[in-house]
Structures are given as structure tokens and as C-alpha cells.
Design a protein around this motif. Structure first.
Motif, PDB file in Angstrom:
ATOM      1  N   PRO A 137       0.841  -1.199   0.000  1.00 61.53           N
ATOM      2  CA  PRO A 137       0.000   0.000   0.000  1.00 61.53           C
ATOM      3  C   PRO A 137       0.878   1.252   0.000  1.00 61.53           C
ATOM      4  N   HIS A 138       1.823   1.291   0.931  1.00 59.58           N
ATOM      5  CA  HIS A 138       2.741   2.419   1.023  1.00 59.58           C
ATOM      6  C   HIS A 138       4.153   1.892   0.830  1.00 59.58           C
ATOM      7  N   ASP A 174       5.945  -1.012   3.145  1.00 56.69           N
ATOM      8  CA  ASP A 174       5.187  -2.152   3.682  1.00 56.69           C
ATOM      9  C   ASP A 174       5.737  -3.485   3.170  1.00 56.69           C
ATOM     10  N   HIS A 199      -4.444  -0.361   3.620  1.00 59.78           N
ATOM     11  CA  HIS A 199      -4.061  -1.777   3.512  1.00 59.78           C
ATOM     12  C   HIS A 199      -5.292  -2.628   3.209  1.00 59.78           C
TER      13      HIS A 199
HETATM   14 ZN   LIG Z   1       1.325   0.990   5.041  1.00 55.78          ZN
END
Ligand SMILES: [Zn+2]
Length: 212
Positions: free
Chosen positions: A13-14, A17, A120
Motif C-alpha cells: 500500500p505504502h 510495507d 491496507h
Molecule cells: Zn502501510
């Protein structure tokens, strides 16, 4: 069982991660000459600490994935705004379908379905829809997981763990958070290793397992 899985896709997601959730396994896969693709859906520009350039996390991702041994051309950082993924579900799904067509992965690592962070959750739910014909493992993000089932384990060695620690340490924007510390990463790998009688491991939740 993973011998047949040659093309592995990491959905983060980011940026960071994937490194945290599966960095040791990625280091092992690279050593085993598997083709790894890494997609982060956000460079988290909005949560970059004051005084740092907005693309800091994007640059950190390029550095961290290089440490893991992922080819630069196989890393993509998309521009979805952090914490707002629920507004972009359809766009995210369409990106995933594009990625599925381009890469045709035979193993996808993504957040667990039980992950409680809103971004997420979107990647887990839309990832399930886009890659439902593919084996999927959910990675562990302990501070977000409510009911994580440790149903799969991947053995990792000291060298894989060190590579993971070095990759996670690239995220200077995240310094001060406990999860970027060597102590935390090492103790989690030890804990997961103890569960299966090896020194170190990473654990995953089996979301889908497809045998062809
Ligand atoms: Zn994240």
C-alpha cells in the motif's frame, strides 16, 4: 512448494510495507533467481516529515528495493494519496488488473485481509479480486493485524534478515517508529522461527493457494 512460483509480485500500500512485511523472503527469492516485481501504491507524500522533500519516500523505496535485489525496472511507485485509498477503489482495481495482465504473477504477496489500516484493507480486498486465480499470501504487519493467522512460514537465514534490516533502514522518513529498528525486526523473525523450529522465519496468512 514455492519452487514452481517463478514470478512473484509484491503489493505494498505504502512504500515500505513490502520491505517490512516480506523483506527477508524477497531477499531469499532474489537469491533463488525468481523474478520479483514490487508495486507501491503511494509514496506517502502527505505524511513525509516536515523539512523533507515530498518525494523522499519514493527515493527511499528505490534504494530499499535495490538493497533487496529487485531490478529497478520492476519497481513502480504509484501516486494514490495516503489514507485515502477507499476513495480510489475502482482506480486501484484497474491498476491491479493492468499489472496482472503485464506481469502474470504466480505468487502475490499483499497485506492480510485482517489488516485494519484503511489503505491496507483496500489493497487486500481489491488485490483479492484482481488476483483471485493466483496463489496469494498475506504478509504480517503486527501493529495493524487484528486476527493474523500464521498459516504459512518461509525460512530465512541470517543474510536474508540482514538484507531486510538494511532495506527497512533506508526509510529515514520513518525513523523514530519502532518497526524500523533492528531489535524489532530481528525479534519478530526469531519469534516466527521459534514457531517452526528454525532460527528465523517470516510468516504469512494463506489467502489463496492454487496448485496447477
Ligand atoms: Zn502501510
Amino acid at each position: 512448494m514455492l519452487d514452481h512460483k517463478k514470478r512473484i509480485l509484491i503489493l505494498a500500500p505504502h512504500a515500505d510495507d513490502g520491505e517490512f512485511g516480506a523483506g527477508g523472503s524477497i531477499a531469499r527469492f532474489v537469491e533463488e533467481k525468481k523474478e520479483i516485481n514490487y508495486i507501491a501504491f503511494s509514496g506517502a507524500e502527505k505524511s513525509t516529515p516536515k523539512g523533507m522533500s515530498k518525494d523522499a519516500r519514493r527515493k527511499e523505496t528505490m534504494k530499499a528495493t535495490a538493497i533487496l535485489g529487485i531490478k529497478r525496472d520492476n519497481v513502480e511507485v504509484l501516486k494514490y494519496p495516503v489514507r485515502e485509498f477507499p476513495h480510489y477503489r475502482q482506480d486501484i482495481l484497474e491498476d491491479m488488473i493492468r499489472i496482472e495482465n503485464d506481469i502474470k504473477p504466480d505468487l502475490v504477496l499483499l497485506p492480510a485481509i485482517s489488516d485494519t489500516h484503511q489503505d491496507h484493507q483496500v489493497i487486500a480486498a481489491e488485490g483479492f479480486r484482481a488476483f483471485k486465480k493466483t496463489t496469494m499470501l498475506g504478509y504480517e504487519v503486527p501493529w495493524n493485524n487484528l486476527n493474523f493467522t500464521t498459516s504459512a512460514f518461509i525460512h530465512i537465514e541470517e543474510r536474508h534478515l540482514e538484507t531486510k534490516i538494511n532495506a527497512v533502514k533506508c526509510f529515514i522518513t520513518q525513523l523514530g517508529r519502532i518497526y524500523v529498528t533492528e531489535d524489532f525486526i530481528r525479534s519478530l523473525a526469531l519469534t516466527r522461527g521459534v514457531q517452526i523450529g528454525t532460527k528465523y522465519a517470516e510468516t504469512f496468512e494463506v489467502i489463496r493457494w492454487v496448485v496447477k
